[in-house]
Design an enzyme around this catalytic site. Structure first.
Site, PDB file in Angstrom:
ATOM      1  N   CYS A  61       0.686  -1.235   0.967  1.00 20.07           N
ATOM      2  CA  CYS A  61      -0.452  -0.078  -0.026  1.00 20.07           C
ATOM      3  C   CYS A  61       0.575   1.480   0.227  1.00 20.07           C
ATOM      4  O   CYS A  61       1.548   1.215   1.052  1.00 20.07           O
ATOM      5  CB  CYS A  61      -1.173  -0.281   1.225  1.00 20.07           C
ATOM      6  SG  CYS A  61      -1.348   1.930   1.460  1.00 20.07           S
ATOM      7  N   CYS A  64       0.409   3.281   3.046  1.00 19.24           N
ATOM      8  CA  CYS A  64       1.699   3.100   3.869  1.00 19.24           C
ATOM      9  C   CYS A  64       2.405   3.213   4.195  1.00 19.24           C
ATOM     10  O   CYS A  64       3.359   3.277   4.774  1.00 19.24           O
ATOM     11  CB  CYS A  64       0.555   1.378   4.661  1.00 19.24           C
ATOM     12  SG  CYS A  64      -0.825   0.740   4.528  1.00 19.24           S
ATOM     13  N   CYS A 406      -6.242   6.412 -15.758  1.00 23.52           N
ATOM     14  CA  CYS A 406      -5.603   5.654 -15.231  1.00 23.52           C
ATOM     15  C   CYS A 406      -4.279   5.118 -15.311  1.00 23.52           C
ATOM     16  O   CYS A 406      -4.720   3.910 -16.853  1.00 23.52           O
ATOM     17  CB  CYS A 406      -7.208   4.488 -14.813  1.00 23.52           C
ATOM     18  SG  CYS A 406      -6.537   3.058 -13.984  1.00 23.52           S
ATOM     19  N   CYS A 409      -5.564   1.115 -16.370  1.00 25.51           N
ATOM     20  CA  CYS A 409      -6.474   0.895 -17.142  1.00 25.51           C
ATOM     21  C   CYS A 409      -5.817   1.161 -18.602  1.00 25.51           C
ATOM     22  O   CYS A 409      -6.128   0.133 -19.383  1.00 25.51           O
ATOM     23  CB  CYS A 409      -7.526   1.405 -17.254  1.00 25.51           C
ATOM     24  SG  CYS A 409      -8.216   2.088 -15.863  1.00 25.51           S
TER      25      CYS A 409
END
Length: 497
Positions: A61, A64, A406, A409
């Site tokens: 993450c 994180c 994105c 994507c």
């Protein structure tokens, strides 16, 4: 019908604003102060602490990773606190710790919890994610939940006229009412400042003579203060929550206003929003009428927000509204449906909102134009063609929800092209894409929380999310496994002999 829940969009918008000036520093080579917990030692460690903060994270993450060095710095500072404040972390992505993640309701990373009294009390961490802010926030959590106002100097230093401040006024600082007030203060200390006093005359608002226990909520908007004299903890909490939201919340980028915006978007109510140029010649008339209408619907499940165009460009883009279509009133209900009144006049606000409340206004659906040609391997679906091409179709359809910006994507696009080409001779299978940033999604059928999101809808209407590997082979295998109505279909890419 919304691409994302409304609060998610605005919360992310304001989070970006709030942290835009923050750049995470590089991680330390070795953690020294943050405790590492897992399923084997979690209960034992937590039970030894009256107060401990636990971060549930995933190694992959990005948020994180940004938090890690700040969290470590904060742990270092708080280790010398009197008494020390312990910060810990759990790899919630590890298989053996997923039971802990489920126990504490971890849905995203990082999730931070405050555990008190050996884990008997669990609260969400709602503070900053940089070291100084973490330290300041947690110092407030471990100190007194409420501070006493004894002198005019105390009142000046402990009451911020730009914030909601909850003050308990008592003849004596003892008894059931005082105890319940402190229970409430401890429960809500993350969200509000709590104070208590025996001298009402020291407070900037309200009666100076108070003879019975009273909670006085001071606020920088509307009537400036509200008194309450029921001391059941649940009733007190409801009073504070209800009274701390402005009748009309202002949508701007002021840090002092952000807590009120967060509460607005966290509210379970439907959301009414008026956006216009605050330089408009009738701005005072619009504000006055809108505030009057908000008063009419107070307590009836509809919250109100007012935004200046210069601060609302992201909102305009989200709703697909152009500047020449303002002033505009938008309502988004609890199901995500949007209702829009463009170029609204002052005298149209009240009757239009009454029609909305009476169920007489049709929802607005944002859609790109239906393409005149649609002959690429991956078919283009827009909101206005979703019914015909997907929801009412008898085909087996793999549908990608994407955003043009994105990166994931863009990486997936050539793979989907290959999958579509593999089925080009199979009329019962279609691969399609849907720009979720420019078209509304029926949230009762598809849940889209990130890009790309893939769903497969069989010819009989069964909808299944695709969560496998993003390779041509895996996607084709998934389609073959879930397709219906053509058991004799040939393997993709091969013709029958």
């Amino acid at each position: 019908m919304a691409s994302y829940p409304l609060f998610f969009f605005f919360f992310m918008f304001f989070c970006v604003f709030a942290i835009s000036s923050h750049i995470a520093s590089s991680a330390t080579e070795e953690d020294e102060y943050v405790l590492t917990l897992d399923h084997s030692n979690f209960s034992q460690v937590v039970s030894k602490h009256k107060f401990i903060v636990v971060e549930f994270y995933a190694p992959w993450c990005g948020h994180c990773k940004n938090l890690a060095p700040e969290y470590e710095k904060a742990a270092s500072v708080l280790s010398s606190h009197d008494p020390p404040v312990a910060l810990a972390k759990v790899d919630a992505n590890a298989e053996e710790n997923k039971g802990l993640a489920e126990q504490f309701g971890v849905k995203s990373f990082p999730t931070i919890k405050i555990l008190k009294n050996g884990g008997e009390v669990v609260q969400d961490y709602k503070g900053p994610r940089e070291a100084d802010g973490i330290v300041q926030y947690l110092n407030k959590q471990v100190g007194p939940a409420s501070f006493e106002i004894k002198t005019p100097e105390d009142a000046a230093s402990l009451i911020d006229d730009k914030k909601v401040v909850v003050v308990g006024i008592f003849p004596t600082l003892s008894g059931e009412e005082f105890d319940n007030f402190n229970i409430l203060a401890d429960k809500l200390r993350s969200d509000y400042d709590f104070r208590h006093t025996t001298k009402a005359e020291l407070l900037p608002q309200g009666k100076s003579s108070v003879t019975t226990p009273t909670v006085r909520l001071l606020k920088p908007f509307d009537e400036l203060f509200v008194d309450f004299q029921k001391f059941d903890v649940d009733a007190l909490e409801k009073f504070v929550e209800d009274s701390s939201i402005p009748l009309v919340t202002l949508f701007d980028q002021s840090p002092t206003n952000q807590p009120f915006l967060v509460k607005y978007f966290e509210s379970p109510n439907a959301k009414a929003m008026l956006f216009l140029d605050f330089g408009h010649g009738q701005i005072d008339a619009y504000k006055s009428k809108y505030t009057d209408v908000a008063g009419v619907y107070k307590g009836k499940g509809l919250s109100f927000l007012l935004g200046d165009l210069k601060d609302s460009q992201a909102a305009m883009e989200f709703f697909g509204i152009k500047e020449d279509q303002t002033p505009v009133v938008i309502v988004q209900n609890t199901n995500g449906l949007k209702f829009i009144n463009l170029n609204v006049e002052v005298d149209q606000i009240a009757p239009w909102l009454k029609d909305y409340m009476d169920g007489k206004v049709k929802p607005f659906i944002k859609s790109e134009p239906i393409p005149e040609t649609n002959d690429e391997p991956v078919k283009v679906v827009v909101a206005n063609s979703l019914g015909d091409m997907v929801l009412d179709s008898k085909k087996n359809i793999l549908l990608e929800f994407y955003a043009p910006w994105c990166g994931h994507c863009k990486k997936l696009a050539p793979t989907l092209d290959e999958v579509a080409v593999s089925f080009e001779n199979d009329a019962s299978v279609m691969v399609a894409k849907f720009d979720a940033s420019n078209n509304d999604i029926p949230s009762d059928t598809f849940e889209v929380q990130g890009y790309p999101t893939l769903y497969f809808r069989s010819s009989s209407g069964k909808v299944v999310p695709y969560e496998g590997n993003r390779t041509k082979e895996d996607i084709i295998d998934f389609i073959q496994k879930h397709r219906e109505g053509d058991e004799t279909a040939t393997e993709p890419g091969k013709d029958e002999l």
